[in-house]
Scaffold this motif. Structure first.
Motif, PDB file in Angstrom:
ATOM      1  N   ASN A 117      55.369  25.864  53.785  1.00 33.38           N
ATOM      2  CA  ASN A 117      54.808  27.003  52.953  1.00 33.38           C
ATOM      3  C   ASN A 117      53.627  27.679  53.767  1.00 33.38           C
ATOM      4  O   ASN A 117      53.544  28.810  53.775  1.00 33.38           O
ATOM      5  CB  ASN A 117      53.895  26.514  51.640  1.00 33.38           C
ATOM      6  CG  ASN A 117      53.623  27.543  50.621  1.00 33.38           C
ATOM      7  OD1 ASN A 117      54.350  28.455  50.489  1.00 33.38           O
ATOM      8  ND2 ASN A 117      52.390  27.145  50.344  1.00 33.38           N
ATOM      9  N   LEU A 120      55.312  29.779  56.288  1.00 39.92           N
ATOM     10  CA  LEU A 120      55.907  30.918  55.846  1.00 39.92           C
ATOM     11  C   LEU A 120      54.911  32.109  55.452  1.00 39.92           C
ATOM     12  O   LEU A 120      55.087  33.277  55.626  1.00 39.92           O
ATOM     13  CB  LEU A 120      57.068  30.529  54.636  1.00 39.92           C
ATOM     14  CG  LEU A 120      58.084  29.590  55.056  1.00 39.92           C
ATOM     15  CD1 LEU A 120      58.580  29.439  53.547  1.00 39.92           C
ATOM     16  CD2 LEU A 120      59.000  30.454  55.819  1.00 39.92           C
ATOM     17  N   ASN A 121      53.816  31.704  54.804  1.00 40.27           N
ATOM     18  CA  ASN A 121      52.852  32.658  54.720  1.00 40.27           C
ATOM     19  C   ASN A 121      52.092  33.213  55.895  1.00 40.27           C
ATOM     20  O   ASN A 121      51.943  34.386  55.666  1.00 40.27           O
ATOM     21  CB  ASN A 121      51.675  31.979  53.722  1.00 40.27           C
ATOM     22  CG  ASN A 121      52.018  31.665  52.107  1.00 40.27           C
ATOM     23  OD1 ASN A 121      51.782  32.533  51.425  1.00 40.27           O
ATOM     24  ND2 ASN A 121      52.437  30.698  51.786  1.00 40.27           N
ATOM     25  N   ILE A 124      54.693  35.938  56.995  1.00 41.10           N
ATOM     26  CA  ILE A 124      54.604  37.221  56.360  1.00 41.10           C
ATOM     27  C   ILE A 124      53.358  37.870  56.665  1.00 41.10           C
ATOM     28  O   ILE A 124      53.406  39.016  56.814  1.00 41.10           O
ATOM     29  CB  ILE A 124      54.466  37.013  54.710  1.00 41.10           C
ATOM     30  CG1 ILE A 124      56.074  36.258  54.280  1.00 41.10           C
ATOM     31  CG2 ILE A 124      54.003  38.272  54.107  1.00 41.10           C
ATOM     32  CD1 ILE A 124      56.071  35.849  53.139  1.00 41.10           C
ATOM     33  N   ARG A 191      64.804  31.662  58.886  1.00 39.48           N
ATOM     34  CA  ARG A 191      64.246  32.485  57.715  1.00 39.48           C
ATOM     35  C   ARG A 191      62.929  33.151  57.965  1.00 39.48           C
ATOM     36  O   ARG A 191      62.702  34.271  57.250  1.00 39.48           O
ATOM     37  CB  ARG A 191      63.909  31.431  56.261  1.00 39.48           C
ATOM     38  CG  ARG A 191      65.006  30.590  55.893  1.00 39.48           C
ATOM     39  CD  ARG A 191      65.903  31.623  55.266  1.00 39.48           C
ATOM     40  NE  ARG A 191      67.273  30.926  54.583  1.00 39.48           N
ATOM     41  CZ  ARG A 191      68.367  30.824  54.930  1.00 39.48           C
ATOM     42  NH1 ARG A 191      68.910  31.562  55.923  1.00 39.48           N
ATOM     43  NH2 ARG A 191      69.420  30.191  54.308  1.00 39.48           N
ATOM     44  N   ALA A 192      62.321  32.697  59.087  1.00 39.70           N
ATOM     45  CA  ALA A 192      61.097  33.660  59.534  1.00 39.70           C
ATOM     46  C   ALA A 192      61.565  34.928  59.935  1.00 39.70           C
ATOM     47  O   ALA A 192      60.994  35.756  59.505  1.00 39.70           O
ATOM     48  CB  ALA A 192      60.437  32.903  60.541  1.00 39.70           C
ATOM     49  N   LEU A 195      62.275  37.033  56.897  1.00 41.73           N
ATOM     50  CA  LEU A 195      61.029  37.388  56.048  1.00 41.73           C
ATOM     51  C   LEU A 195      60.240  38.478  56.820  1.00 41.73           C
ATOM     52  O   LEU A 195      59.592  39.491  56.288  1.00 41.73           O
ATOM     53  CB  LEU A 195      60.036  36.077  55.993  1.00 41.73           C
ATOM     54  CG  LEU A 195      60.519  35.262  54.940  1.00 41.73           C
ATOM     55  CD1 LEU A 195      59.368  33.959  55.106  1.00 41.73           C
ATOM     56  CD2 LEU A 195      60.222  35.888  53.434  1.00 41.73           C
ATOM     57  N   SER A 209      57.373  36.975  47.870  1.00 40.07           N
ATOM     58  CA  SER A 209      57.216  35.536  47.344  1.00 40.07           C
ATOM     59  C   SER A 209      58.257  34.885  47.038  1.00 40.07           C
ATOM     60  O   SER A 209      58.724  33.692  47.127  1.00 40.07           O
ATOM     61  CB  SER A 209      56.119  35.798  46.248  1.00 40.07           C
ATOM     62  OG  SER A 209      55.723  34.589  45.720  1.00 40.07           O
ATOM     63  N   ARG A 212      60.133  33.601  49.911  1.00 44.17           N
ATOM     64  CA  ARG A 212      59.403  32.492  50.401  1.00 44.17           C
ATOM     65  C   ARG A 212      59.820  31.185  49.637  1.00 44.17           C
ATOM     66  O   ARG A 212      60.031  30.172  50.061  1.00 44.17           O
ATOM     67  CB  ARG A 212      58.055  32.930  50.482  1.00 44.17           C
ATOM     68  CG  ARG A 212      57.261  31.408  50.949  1.00 44.17           C
ATOM     69  CD  ARG A 212      55.619  31.903  50.999  1.00 44.17           C
ATOM     70  NE  ARG A 212      55.478  32.416  49.495  1.00 44.17           N
ATOM     71  CZ  ARG A 212      54.926  31.563  48.471  1.00 44.17           C
ATOM     72  NH1 ARG A 212      54.963  30.281  48.560  1.00 44.17           N
ATOM     73  NH2 ARG A 212      54.643  32.086  47.281  1.00 44.17           N
ATOM     74  N   GLU A 213      59.821  31.256  48.401  1.00 45.28           N
ATOM     75  CA  GLU A 213      60.067  30.352  47.339  1.00 45.28           C
ATOM     76  C   GLU A 213      61.579  29.813  47.667  1.00 45.28           C
ATOM     77  O   GLU A 213      61.794  28.608  47.314  1.00 45.28           O
ATOM     78  CB  GLU A 213      59.946  30.753  45.958  1.00 45.28           C
ATOM     79  CG  GLU A 213      58.329  30.875  45.647  1.00 45.28           C
ATOM     80  CD  GLU A 213      57.956  31.367  44.308  1.00 45.28           C
ATOM     81  OE1 GLU A 213      59.057  31.839  43.478  1.00 45.28           O
ATOM     82  OE2 GLU A 213      56.940  31.594  44.121  1.00 45.28           O
TER      83      GLU A 213
END
Length: 451
Positions: A117, A120-121, A124, A191-192, A195, A209, A212-213
């Motif tokens: 997490n 991923l934050n 972004i 996935r990065a 995003l 969001s 990301r989830e």
């Protein structure tokens, strides 16, 4: 028929004159002796200084341990093992048992999930950075490894608590993490990119969001299959060393921490020996983009003089509390004998080449950085000064003294980088660094390497 042409020798190339010059050392009798030794016994064995081995006994004047060591096996969880080993020193006393282990698997599960997490934050937040920038390439390269440091461990325990090992025992992937880690890395890197595309195309915060989830759902699935489900509560019963049976009923991990650990981790701080002259002693340091729990504990180091680090560590041991520390165990160490001794291997003497370096030279050239975390459980003090340290490692009972290592004070000076101490033990000239705005180092700085 194709004809090969010869390119004229350019400046700086190896030519026959240079080869003849460097080969003159072949006539040195000491080279022949070293060659015979190394080719048969290897470099480390041939360079081992017997006087250092004999001159470093395992006995110390102040020793805390009477328990067995833990084993991280084929994983990079030393920072979790060593921090949990520190906590269990108190839990053993509270439970009335000599041997007790927390679930390292449980701690790793939450670190992996929280760290995904955090990453991923970060992805972004940095979406406007070019994909080939040094920062983005660093973030993509370093994701979901096993390593960590003190503040990251504290973030996990403060949010998720701890549990006994029997409540979430080891699995094959927890003890041999490579394949699990590579699957998580593949997922997160792929996935990065998605995003980043979403963020740069103007997607709303709600859409980002949700995306990301969705990734975190996949991370959770991989972790549960690999490590098992982390319990939200468990029954705890035990028998103390006097044979008395106890039961606590059902506890949550945080309730277990409060009842059987009870240590206020906010009262500890990590001192670091950053030997670079541009980073003055007494300053607070942090490392950008380093962490594992969003909203967790701030990464904060206090750059402290080495003598202060030694004194505070020794004082803690004498007072009855082990000390967490991080070091570079790739240097001047012998695993089988459990020795961490300055100049244990005389590589310069073996090769007849000056290989001496200072700690600052090793750090700025990429030769040395923290790569392993352990626990000080003893210190030998003579005439008021420490001269040897007893170390609880997490490599099982085979190396050293049933898994405990012996470190001499010279090795401490050269290869220890971090020591965790209580805030209220700091000398006055370091206390301001506990709350001051830290100097921010870039993500790839050597002080940001993980154990």
């Amino acid at each position: 028929m194709t004809t090969l042409t010869t390119t004229p020798t350019s400046a700086g190339a190896i030519d026959q004159d240079l080869l003849a010059k460097v080969a003159e050392s072949d006539l040195d009798p000491s080279l022949r002796l070293a060659l015979n030794a190394v080719t048969r016994s290897g470099i480390d064995e041939s360079a081992l200084d017997r006087t250092k081995v004999v001159g470093t006994p395992a006995v110390v004047s102040n020793r805390l341990d009477n328990w067995t060591v833990t084993a991280q096996k084929r994983s990079g969880r030393c920072w979790l093992f060593s921090s949990l080993n520190l906590l269990r020193a108190t839990t053993r006393k509270n439970l009335g048992v000599k041997d007790f282990e927390f679930s390292q698997n449980y701690a790793m599960f939450w670190d992996k999930f929280e760290r995904a997490n955090f990453f991923l934050n970060d992805i972004i937040a940095t979406a406007s950075e070019p994909l080939d920038s040094r920062l983005i390439q660093f973030l993509l390269r370093e994701i979901e490894g096993d390593g960590g440091q003190w503040d990251m461990a504290v973030s996990v325990y403060q949010k998720h608590g701890v549990i006994p090992k029997q409540a979430m025992p080891e699995t094959q992937p927890s003890s041999n993490t490579h394949r699990m880690d590579t699957q998580l890395q593949t997922l997160l890197r792929r996935r990065a990119l998605d995003l980043r595309d979403l963020a740069t195309s103007g997607a709303s915060a709600e859409d980002l969001s949700a995306a990301r989830e969705g990734v975190l759902s996949d991370v959770w699935r991989i972790l549960v299959i690999s490590l098992g489900n982390p319990p939200s509560s468990f029954e705890f019963e035990w028998q103390d060393d006097e044979g008395v049976f106890h039961t606590d009923g059902t506890l949550t991990p945080n309730e277990f921490y409060d009842r059987h650990v009870g240590i206020d981790l906010s009262g500890y701080v990590c001192l670091v020996d950053d030997p670079r002259t541009e980073h003055p002693k007494g300053r607070a340091l942090t490392v950008e983009h380093l962490g594992n729990v969003v909203g967790g504990r701030e990464i904060r180091y206090i750059n402290a003089p080495m003598q202060v680090m030694k004194k505070l560590a020794a004082d803690s041991i004498v007072a009855g509390e082990p000390v967490w520390f991080g070091a570079d165990v790739s240097q001047q160490s012998d695993r089988d004998s459990g020795l961490l001794v300055g100049d244990l291997h005389d590589y310069s003497g073996l090769f007849g080449v000056d290989l001496s370096t200072t700690k600052e030279e090793r750090v700025v050239s990429g030769e040395s950085a923290m790569n392993h975390a352990m626990l000080f459980t003893g210190v030998d003090i003579a005439e008021g000064q420490p001269r040897r340290w007893r170390v609880e490692n997490s490599w099982g009972e085979e190396p050293g003294d049933k898994g405990f290592f012996t470190m001499d004070d010279d090795w401490f000076s050269n290869y220890v980088f971090e020591v965790v101490v209580k805030v209220d033990s700091l000398p006055e000239d370091l206390k301001a660094a506990v709350t001051e705005e830290p100097m921010a180092l870039p993500a790839w700085d050597p002080m940001g390497t993980l154990a």
